[in-house]
Write an enzyme that holds these catalytic residues in place. Structure first.
Site, PDB file in Angstrom:
ATOM      1  N   LYS A 148       0.808  -1.227   0.000  1.00 37.21           N
ATOM      2  CA  LYS A 148       0.000   0.000   0.000  1.00 37.21           C
ATOM      3  C   LYS A 148       0.844   1.281   0.000  1.00 37.21           C
ATOM      4  O   LYS A 148       0.412   2.312  -0.471  1.00 37.21           O
ATOM      5  CB  LYS A 148      -0.945   0.010   1.209  1.00 37.21           C
ATOM      6  CG  LYS A 148      -2.121  -0.937   1.082  1.00 37.21           C
ATOM      7  CD  LYS A 148      -3.063  -0.785   2.274  1.00 37.21           C
ATOM      8  CE  LYS A 148      -4.299  -1.649   2.100  1.00 37.21           C
ATOM      9  NZ  LYS A 148      -5.270  -1.466   3.194  1.00 37.21           N
ATOM     10  N   ASP A 179     -10.175   3.183   2.242  1.00 32.57           N
ATOM     11  CA  ASP A 179     -10.405   2.594   3.575  1.00 32.57           C
ATOM     12  C   ASP A 179     -11.021   3.622   4.532  1.00 32.57           C
ATOM     13  O   ASP A 179     -11.909   3.292   5.312  1.00 32.57           O
ATOM     14  CB  ASP A 179      -9.081   2.095   4.176  1.00 32.57           C
ATOM     15  CG  ASP A 179      -8.662   0.742   3.608  1.00 32.57           C
ATOM     16  OD1 ASP A 179      -9.533  -0.005   3.121  1.00 32.57           O
ATOM     17  OD2 ASP A 179      -7.450   0.436   3.649  1.00 32.57           O
TER      18      ASP A 179
HETATM   19  P1  NAP Z   1      -0.601  -3.717   9.686  1.00 36.48           P
HETATM   20  O1  NAP Z   1      -0.269  -2.489   8.941  1.00 36.48           O
HETATM   21  O2  NAP Z   1       0.269  -4.921   9.595  1.00 36.48           O
HETATM   22  O3  NAP Z   1      -0.755  -3.307  11.245  1.00 36.48           O
HETATM   23  C1  NAP Z   1      -0.966  -4.275  12.230  1.00 36.48           C
HETATM   24  C2  NAP Z   1      -1.119  -3.598  13.592  1.00 36.48           C
HETATM   25  O4  NAP Z   1      -1.407  -4.629  14.547  1.00 36.48           O
HETATM   26  C3  NAP Z   1       0.134  -2.881  14.066  1.00 36.48           C
HETATM   27  O5  NAP Z   1      -0.243  -1.752  14.818  1.00 36.48           O
HETATM   28  C4  NAP Z   1       0.782  -3.930  14.975  1.00 36.48           C
HETATM   29  O6  NAP Z   1       1.578  -3.361  15.985  1.00 36.48           O
HETATM   30  C5  NAP Z   1      -0.447  -4.538  15.614  1.00 36.48           C
HETATM   31  N1  NAP Z   1      -0.175  -5.886  16.117  1.00 36.48           N
HETATM   32  C6  NAP Z   1       0.014  -7.022  15.374  1.00 36.48           C
HETATM   33  N2  NAP Z   1       0.248  -8.051  16.190  1.00 36.48           N
HETATM   34  C7  NAP Z   1       0.213  -7.573  17.478  1.00 36.48           C
HETATM   35  C8  NAP Z   1       0.384  -8.155  18.763  1.00 36.48           C
HETATM   36  N3  NAP Z   1       0.640  -9.465  18.897  1.00 36.48           N
HETATM   37  N4  NAP Z   1       0.275  -7.373  19.858  1.00 36.48           N
HETATM   38  C9  NAP Z   1       0.014  -6.046  19.710  1.00 36.48           C
HETATM   39  N5  NAP Z   1      -0.155  -5.426  18.517  1.00 36.48           N
HETATM   40  C10 NAP Z   1      -0.056  -6.189  17.416  1.00 36.48           C
HETATM   41  O7  NAP Z   1      -2.051  -4.258   9.284  1.00 36.48           O
HETATM   42  P2  NAP Z   1      -3.297  -3.382   8.765  1.00 36.48           P
HETATM   43  O8  NAP Z   1      -3.288  -3.335   7.296  1.00 36.48           O
HETATM   44  O9  NAP Z   1      -3.330  -2.114   9.544  1.00 36.48           O
HETATM   45  O10 NAP Z   1      -4.534  -4.344   9.167  1.00 36.48           O
HETATM   46  C11 NAP Z   1      -4.880  -4.538  10.514  1.00 36.48           C
HETATM   47  C12 NAP Z   1      -6.208  -5.284  10.612  1.00 36.48           C
HETATM   48  O11 NAP Z   1      -7.241  -4.500  10.024  1.00 36.48           O
HETATM   49  C13 NAP Z   1      -6.214  -6.631   9.882  1.00 36.48           C
HETATM   50  O12 NAP Z   1      -6.911  -7.563  10.683  1.00 36.48           O
HETATM   51  C14 NAP Z   1      -6.994  -6.353   8.615  1.00 36.48           C
HETATM   52  O13 NAP Z   1      -7.693  -7.499   8.140  1.00 36.48           O
HETATM   53  C15 NAP Z   1      -7.980  -5.303   9.111  1.00 36.48           C
HETATM   54  N6  NAP Z   1      -8.485  -4.446   8.013  1.00 36.48           N
HETATM   55  C16 NAP Z   1      -9.814  -4.481   7.745  1.00 36.48           C
HETATM   56  C17 NAP Z   1     -10.329  -3.692   6.731  1.00 36.48           C
HETATM   57  C18 NAP Z   1     -11.804  -3.756   6.439  1.00 36.48           C
HETATM   58  O14 NAP Z   1     -12.182  -3.355   5.334  1.00 36.48           O
HETATM   59  N7  NAP Z   1     -12.631  -4.189   7.354  1.00 36.48           N
HETATM   60  C19 NAP Z   1      -9.475  -2.840   5.990  1.00 36.48           C
HETATM   61  C20 NAP Z   1      -8.110  -2.818   6.299  1.00 36.48           C
HETATM   62  C21 NAP Z   1      -7.629  -3.632   7.325  1.00 36.48           C
HETATM   63  P3  NAP Z   1       3.136  -2.984  15.743  1.00 36.48           P
HETATM   64  O15 NAP Z   1       3.149  -1.623  15.112  1.00 36.48           O
HETATM   65  O16 NAP Z   1       3.703  -3.036  17.100  1.00 36.48           O
HETATM   66  O17 NAP Z   1       3.694  -4.057  14.835  1.00 36.48           O
END
Ligand code: NAP
Length: 265
Positions: free
Chosen positions: A47, A83
């Site tokens: 992205k 988003d």
């Molecule tokens: P990302 O950029 O990889 O960010 C993941 C986030 O989760 C980071 O803040 C990470 O923290 C945190 N995290 C991961 N594992 C963790 C743990 N064990 N303990 C604490 N924090 C943890 O992913 P993203 O693209 O933002 O997506 C995140 C979620 O949103 C996913 O489940 C995705 O499916 C969902 N999503 C949904 C939609 C929708 O349309 N509904 C759209 C976009 C995303 P750190 O910074 O410390 O690594």
């Protein structure tokens, strides 16, 4: 959901996956014209990287720092972020108006950036971003505070103490982390022993499963909840409208998502 929407409107287009390595993004984009591709969605981890290869980037995508939708028109490649508007439309559909609220965002990844932008733009009074990696949270807050000086946007490192201190002040609690996502469905970003202020609305961006442990716990303690389906459908609908110039058939897209997720609403 896009193929169902194309079929409904009699558009003879097809939406398909192109699993791609970062290094191959430029050649894939270069091949769009020959392949007659008019647009694409971009998922993690591309992205941010894709932004270097586009001719135009919308103002919202620039501030968020991520493009999830590409549109090619007259040889020009434009990048958008749908988003943030998908999240806001999902909140509005659930009857939630963020103006004046204190929102707490768990996480500081790409989805958190879009969500924070969305809430600040919709007039939230204050947003607290809580994240495990300090640098990610600090960067997010810096970018958003610059773009929305009237909104009080702050960062707090993730700890039991932080969540405990915030718990009584929350109007809207959003899980933007991947904690609780399939297959790790027994994980939750919120410790169940910390009570959340009773009027708080709890929202999870995860859509697989639709009812995460976090949402189940919130429902059990009497909170209104919103799952990730609405955001998924609405971000897709906005992308559909960018590509086709036509209104998206929302119900058809939602049904297609539910069928793909193989669950009842
Ligand atoms: P990302 O950029 O990889 O960010 C993941 C986030 O989760 C980071 O803040 C990470 O923290 C945190 N995290 C991961 N594992 C963790 C743990 N064990 N303990 C604490 N924090 C943890 O992913 P993203 O693209 O933002 O997506 C995140 C979620 O949103 C996913 O489940 C995705 O499916 C969902 N999503 C949904 C939609 C929708 O349309 N509904 C759209 C976009 C995303 P750190 O910074 O410390 O690594």
């Amino acid at each position: 959901m896009h193929n169902a929407a194309f079929a409904e409107l009699g558009i003879e287009w097809h939406y398909r996956l192109f699993p791609t390595e970062s290094a191959d993004l430029p050649s894939l984009l270069d091949s769009f014209e020959a392949k007659k591709i008019v647009g694409a969605n971009v998922t993690m981890p591309h992205k941010r990287t894709i932004m270097s290869y586009l001719d135009h980037i919308s103002e919202d995508a620039r501030i968020i720092g991520a493009v999830n939708t590409v549109h090619v028109k007259a040889g020009e490649r434009s990048g958008y972020n749908t988003d943030w508007v998908g999240f806001l439309n999902a909140l509005n559909e659930a009857g939630v108006e963020p103006t004046g609220m204190h929102a707490v965002l768990l996480g500081a990844g790409g989805a958190a950036r879009a969500t924070c932008y969305s809430l600040a733009r919709a007039g939230a009074d204050s947003i607290t971003v809580v994240n495990r990696t300090i640098e990610h949270g600090v960067d997010l807050v810096k970018d958003m505070a610059e773009a929305f000086p009237a909104c009080h946007i702050a960062f707090r490192p993730l700890s039991y103490e932080t969540l405990h201190q915030l718990s009584a002040t929350i109007d809207l609690l959003v899980n933007t982390t991947s904690l609780g996502m399939h297959p790790n469905v027994s994980a939750s970003p919120w410790p169940k022993e910390i009570a959340i202020s009773s009027a708080a609305i709890c929202c999870d961006l995860i859509y697989r499963p639709l009812q995460t442990l976090f949402l189940k716990q919130a429902r059990k303690s009497g909170h209104a909840t919103i799952n990730g389906l609405g955001m998924l459908v609405h971000q897709g609908a906005v992308a559909f409208e960018i590509w086709t110039g036509q209104n998206a058939p929302l119900e058809t897209m939602k049904e297609a998502c539910l069928a793909a997720l193989d669950v009842d609403p």
